[in-house]
Design a protein around this motif. Structure first.
Motif, PDB file in Angstrom:
ATOM      1  N   ASP A  24       0.810  -1.210   0.000  1.00 53.99           N
ATOM      2  CA  ASP A  24       0.000   0.000   0.000  1.00 53.99           C
ATOM      3  C   ASP A  24       0.847   1.266   0.000  1.00 53.99           C
ATOM      4  O   ASP A  24       0.316   2.362   0.120  1.00 53.99           O
ATOM      5  CB  ASP A  24      -0.951   0.001   1.209  1.00 53.99           C
ATOM      6  N   ASP A  25       2.142   1.124  -0.156  1.00 50.54           N
ATOM      7  CA  ASP A  25       3.046   2.270  -0.193  1.00 50.54           C
ATOM      8  C   ASP A  25       3.231   2.706  -1.649  1.00 50.54           C
ATOM      9  O   ASP A  25       3.782   1.977  -2.469  1.00 50.54           O
ATOM     10  CB  ASP A  25       4.386   1.871   0.431  1.00 50.54           C
ATOM     11  N   LYS A  26       2.776   3.923  -1.955  1.00 46.36           N
ATOM     12  CA  LYS A  26       2.806   4.395  -3.344  1.00 46.36           C
ATOM     13  C   LYS A  26       4.226   4.469  -3.895  1.00 46.36           C
ATOM     14  O   LYS A  26       4.463   4.099  -5.046  1.00 46.36           O
ATOM     15  CB  LYS A  26       2.130   5.757  -3.455  1.00 46.36           C
ATOM     16  N   ASN A  27       5.173   4.924  -3.109  1.00 45.38           N
ATOM     17  CA  ASN A  27       6.554   5.009  -3.591  1.00 45.38           C
ATOM     18  C   ASN A  27       7.108   3.636  -3.952  1.00 45.38           C
ATOM     19  O   ASN A  27       7.809   3.489  -4.948  1.00 45.38           O
ATOM     20  CB  ASN A  27       7.449   5.699  -2.555  1.00 45.38           C
ATOM     21  N   ILE A  28       6.773   2.640  -3.151  1.00 49.66           N
ATOM     22  CA  ILE A  28       7.201   1.271  -3.446  1.00 49.66           C
ATOM     23  C   ILE A  28       6.564   0.799  -4.746  1.00 49.66           C
ATOM     24  O   ILE A  28       7.227   0.236  -5.621  1.00 49.66           O
ATOM     25  CB  ILE A  28       6.852   0.306  -2.290  1.00 49.66           C
ATOM     26  N   MET A  29       5.268   1.040  -4.903  1.00 52.29           N
ATOM     27  CA  MET A  29       4.568   0.591  -6.113  1.00 52.29           C
ATOM     28  C   MET A  29       5.081   1.297  -7.362  1.00 52.29           C
ATOM     29  O   MET A  29       5.190   0.692  -8.424  1.00 52.29           O
ATOM     30  CB  MET A  29       3.061   0.789  -5.970  1.00 52.29           C
ATOM     31  N   LEU A  30       5.440   2.570  -7.233  1.00 53.21           N
ATOM     32  CA  LEU A  30       6.024   3.282  -8.376  1.00 53.21           C
ATOM     33  C   LEU A  30       7.364   2.663  -8.766  1.00 53.21           C
ATOM     34  O   LEU A  30       7.657   2.496  -9.951  1.00 53.21           O
ATOM     35  CB  LEU A  30       6.188   4.765  -8.057  1.00 53.21           C
ATOM     36  N   GLU A  31       8.155   2.296  -7.777  1.00 47.52           N
ATOM     37  CA  GLU A  31       9.431   1.628  -8.056  1.00 47.52           C
ATOM     38  C   GLU A  31       9.202   0.273  -8.734  1.00 47.52           C
ATOM     39  O   GLU A  31       9.921  -0.098  -9.665  1.00 47.52           O
ATOM     40  CB  GLU A  31      10.239   1.437  -6.769  1.00 47.52           C
TER      41      GLU A  31
END
Length: 121
Positions: A24-31
């Protein structure tokens, strides 16, 4: 349930597993999508409705035209976002088939898409 299928899909594409606590972490998902854009097929639904995730996926030059089908109807109905496909991809007009029906029937959108595509040639 979504996290489990996402973990399996990401393991297939990247050889890694994103822990459920980080899904649920957007920065992780963008990576994740910057490294492996095809994993969007198995991402939780709320990420398929995220404009930043969509733009990140489009940064890859050789995406299959069918990638659009994995995004929400809202994303596929956004004319500005859909036109970015023709500005940032070496694509043909096959992407139009997965735009929303409203956009496919929109004369102005169609002309803009064709003009953007022609400018790539």
């Amino acid at each position: 349930v979504h996290h489990e299928s996402f973990e399996i899909a990401f393991r297939e594409y990247a050889g890694l597993v994103v822990p459920p606590t980080l899904c649920d972490d957007k920065n992780i998902m963008l990576e994740v999508v910057q490294r492996q854009p095809l994993v969007v097929k198995s991402m939780p639904d709320h990420w398929r409705d995220d404009r930043d995730i969509f733009r990140s996926v489009l940064k890859h030059q050789e995406l299959p035209s069918k990638m659009l089908q994995y995004f929400s109807k809202e994303i596929r109905s956004d004319a500005e976002l859909m036109l970015t496909i023709f500005r940032h991809q070496d694509s043909d007009l096959s992407w139009m088939g997965d735009c929303s029906e409203r956009l496919r029937d929109d004369k102005v959108f169609f002309i803009n898409a064709v003009d953007n595509f022609r400018s790539q040639i």
